[in-house]
Motif scaffolding. Structure first.
Motif, PDB file in Angstrom:
ATOM      1  N   GLY B 361      -1.217   5.784  -1.610  1.00 55.14           N
ATOM      2  CA  GLY B 361      -0.041   6.017  -0.777  1.00 55.14           C
ATOM      3  C   GLY B 361      -0.013   5.092   0.420  1.00 55.14           C
ATOM      4  O   GLY B 361       1.029   4.564   0.794  1.00 55.14           O
ATOM      5  N   PHE B 362      -1.184   4.905   1.007  1.00 55.62           N
ATOM      6  CA  PHE B 362      -1.349   4.019   2.170  1.00 55.62           C
ATOM      7  C   PHE B 362      -0.778   2.635   1.849  1.00 55.62           C
ATOM      8  O   PHE B 362      -0.043   2.041   2.637  1.00 55.62           O
ATOM      9  CB  PHE B 362      -2.848   3.943   2.464  1.00 55.62           C
ATOM     10  CG  PHE B 362      -3.247   3.084   3.626  1.00 55.62           C
ATOM     11  CD1 PHE B 362      -3.079   3.537   4.919  1.00 55.62           C
ATOM     12  CD2 PHE B 362      -3.834   1.841   3.427  1.00 55.62           C
ATOM     13  CE1 PHE B 362      -3.488   2.762   5.993  1.00 55.62           C
ATOM     14  CE2 PHE B 362      -4.235   1.060   4.485  1.00 55.62           C
ATOM     15  CZ  PHE B 362      -4.056   1.512   5.782  1.00 55.62           C
ATOM     16  N   ALA B 364       1.064   1.907  -1.098  1.00 52.16           N
ATOM     17  CA  ALA B 364       2.376   1.968  -1.762  1.00 52.16           C
ATOM     18  C   ALA B 364       3.504   1.918  -0.739  1.00 52.16           C
ATOM     19  O   ALA B 364       4.522   1.270  -0.966  1.00 52.16           O
ATOM     20  CB  ALA B 364       2.482   3.222  -2.615  1.00 52.16           C
ATOM     21  N   SER B 365       3.296   2.592   0.409  1.00 51.26           N
ATOM     22  CA  SER B 365       4.379   2.611   1.395  1.00 51.26           C
ATOM     23  C   SER B 365       4.620   1.190   1.910  1.00 51.26           C
ATOM     24  O   SER B 365       5.749   0.820   2.212  1.00 51.26           O
ATOM     25  CB  SER B 365       4.073   3.585   2.530  1.00 51.26           C
ATOM     26  OG  SER B 365       2.849   3.275   3.138  1.00 51.26           O
TER      27      SER B 365
END
Lengths: 252, 398
Positions: B361-362, B364-365
């Motif tokens: 997530g870190f 992907a954003s």
């Protein structure tokens, strides 16, 4: 039918001045089909009880026991507790950037059930629950809790409750910060969850207004880290009129 | 020529204290003259984080007589040509080398790769420029000039592969009203050393999204400077790095708000794992007297996944006018956010999977912000491979 049994629970947190005891011997038994409301003034330890049940590392259980159908909950890791059937709807859900709501829900469902949900029914279930909670479709692709309004976060907690179908749900001040419409939507969600009579709910709240929409079977007044008084729904009415003055005065 | 250097202010004079008085206080030293740049020794502010002994002499006098292979995949509307060092496009970004390796690369590069997007042209297919090194034993110099014509809209991917000891300069000229995305991917082999300087010159009301993705290499140091050719320019500067044991990844940015109503938004994120993994991020933002009504924000976040890794992060804001819309920065370096892990685990997700989700997530954003679908998947796949390394390290108890 299941039961969650909390016996003489003592919990401390680390502070700069050393460990500080917050829970001082909590006794409570919840059976499937029951809704218990825990009400108390700020700082009485209500949220500590919620987080201790979920296994937050900040809290240390110093004595007592918590059993779910006889199994020792305190011996379980955070994720094991969730898989055993405990759910905590958090007061302040945590933002996780880059993890989409839909990915998160599917991952959690897979973890809880031990297998991936069937794609077609799952998509339908998610959609239906989202509609029930008046959550927009686009929400599924947003980052988990990131930039959600207070109300959106709370509705998203209840969305998980509906989809994950735990045995027992602890709702930690789910009503705080909600306007009247959102409160009704969230309460309807909790009532759908309990409709079949096979779920247990521990509803933690500071205010009585949510009890107009969710009818508790039992009300416990929580003061100074333990239960000070227990009763039926009528106890909530008394608190509505008189507040916590009696109890806070007594404990001081 | 000296007029073109105005935004750096400094023409060819030395480090003396008088230099600052002569030009703006915010100006950095810059010169085309290699010898005007002293050989850095590692104590200088600009070099204090860099392991000089691993530079293979790129900063000193190692001959830069090698080169890298260039291959191109582009829409026919985009002209990609290799031209001589005397090509007039060179220098049109107004860049003047800010350090010795950059000046040496400028002086040594015999060929220039020129990428031209015609004015008023929208190109959907990303232009992919692949630069492949052959050996880390021979010093090489390179030069790329990207020119996005007025009101054009396009995407350029610049990828570095193979093995090299490379010093190069990349000039990016964004024409008035143009929209350009430039993504650099450092996918070097383990022994590569790369000192790169990129300068972005943002035209009036132009929009540029610039990203530097650093995975491979022994030592990769990318300097990015950006300034504006006119008012209303909008710049987004993104960076992503995943630093493994023994690797040094350094990003140094200078955003020069030299025109009114310009905007900059900087976000660099990285993860580090393994002994001796070292990330350095220096983010300078200059807001000059004339830069009224500008808005700037810088953010650097480092996720330290194991012991023995180190991240240095220094945001810096220098302001000559208070008449601005907004200016801010933030920097955070740490281990996993325990509250994020708790939240995911409280939904039944096992800790290893929760950690993976958080790291994915870190990144992907950020990858979403880069917004180039053609490489998003590949970048995520690289992140997955790196995560597998993290798990191995965790399994070994490192």
């Amino acid at each position: 039918m299941s039961n969650l049994e909390i016996r003489d629970l003592h919990v401390s947190v680390e502070t700069e001045a050393g460990p500080k005891e917050i829970l001082r011997g909590v006794d409570l038994t919840i059976e499937s089909g029951q809704t218990h409301a825990i009400m108390g003034p700020n700082g009485s330890g209500k949220s500590t009880l919620a987080y201790s049940l979920a296994g937050h590392p900040k809290y240390t259980v110093t004595s007592g026991s918590v059993r779910l159908d006889g199994e020792d909950v305190l011996d379980m890791t955070v994720d094991e507790r969730a898989r055993a059937g405990l759910f905590l709807a958090m007061q302040y859900p945590v933002e996780v950037p880059g993890v989409s709501v839909s990915n998160f829900l599917r991952t959690a469902k897979t973890a809880i059930d031990g297998e991936a949900p069937k794609l077609r029914t799952w998509v339908k279930d998610v959609k239906e629950s989202m509609q029930n909670l008046a959550i927009d479709d686009a929400f599924a692709e947003r980052d988990l809790n990131t930039g959600f309004s207070g109300g959106e976060k709370k509705r998203h907690e209840i969305l998980q409750l509906e989809l994950l179908q735990p045995k027992f749900a602890v709702l930690d001040e789910t009503d705080s910060g909600l306007d009247i419409d959102a409160l009704r939507i969230v309460s309807d969600g909790v009532n759908r969850f309990t409709a079949n009579g096979d779920k247990g709910v521990l509803l933690i709240t500071h205010y009585t207004r949510i009890l107009r929409y969710i009818k508790p079977d039992f009300v416990h007044v929580f003061v100074g880290g333990k239960i000070a008084e227990e009763g039926g729904p009528e106890l909530a009415d008394k608190l509505e009129e008189q507040g916590y003055v009696d109890y806070v005065g007594a404990s001081a | 020529m000296s007029i073109d250097t105005a935004q750096h202010g400094l023409v060819e004079h030395s480090h003396g204290a008088g230099a600052e008085a002569a030009e703006g206080a915010l100006d950095r030293f810059a010169s085309f003259d290699v010898d005007a740049h002293e050989v850095p020794r590692g104590r200088e502010e600009e070099w204090r984080f860099t392991p000089m002994s691993r530079l293979r002499g790129l900063h000193d006098d190692t001959p830069l007589d090698g080169s890298v292979d260039v291959s191109v995949d582009a829409d026919p509307k985009v002209a990609v040509t290799t031209v001589g060092a005397d090509d007039p496009r060179r220098g049109t970004s107004t860049y003047v080398p800010v350090d010795r390796p950059s000046a040496r690369a400028w002086a040594s590069a015999e060929k220039v790769v020129a990428v031209d997007v015609p004015a008023d042209t929208v190109v959907d297919q990303p232009t992919v420029l692949t630069l492949t090194g052959r050996s880390a034993e021979q010093g090489a110099a390179g030069h790329v000039v990207v020119t996005a014509g007025r009101h054009s809209k396009s995407v350029l991917i610049l990828e570095y592969l193979g093995s090299a000891a490379l010093a190069d300069n990349v000039e990016v000229v964004v024409g008035d009203g143009a929209e350009l995305v430039v993504v650099t991917v450092h996918d070097w082999d383990d022994d590569a050393v790369h000192l790169s300087h990129q300068h972005v010159h943002v035209g009036r009301d132009a929009t540029v999204r610039h990203a530097v993705i650093s995975f491979g290499g022994d030592l990769v140091r990318t300097g990015t400077t950006l300034d504006y050719a006119g008012p209303g320019g909008d710049a987004t500067l993104l960076g992503l790095y995943y630093v493994d044991a023994g690797q040094h990844i350094e990003n140094r940015l200078v955003v020069d708000h030299n025109t009114p109503n310009s905007r900059s938004d900087v976000e660099y994120k990285g993860a580090l794992q393994g002994k001796g993994a070292h990330a350095v991020w220096i983010g300078d933002v200059l807001i000059r007297k004339q830069a009224l009504g500008i808005n700037t924000y810088e953010l650097n976040r480092n996720l330290v996944l194991t012991d023995g890794a180190r991240a240095d992060s220094v945001p810096n804001l220098e302001i000559e006018t208070g008449e601005i819309e907004g200016a801010g920065h933030a920097s955070a370096t740490g281990r996993f956010d325990d509250e994020q892990l708790f939240y995911l685990q409280a939904r039944g997700i096992p800790p290893e999977l929760a950690r993976k989700l958080v790291v994915r997530g870190f990144f992907a954003s950020l990858i979403n912000r880069v917004g180039v679908p053609a490489i998003s998947e590949r970048l995520m796949a690289t992140v997955e491979r790196e995560l597998a390394v993290a798990e191995e390290l965790a399994a070994q108890g490192a």
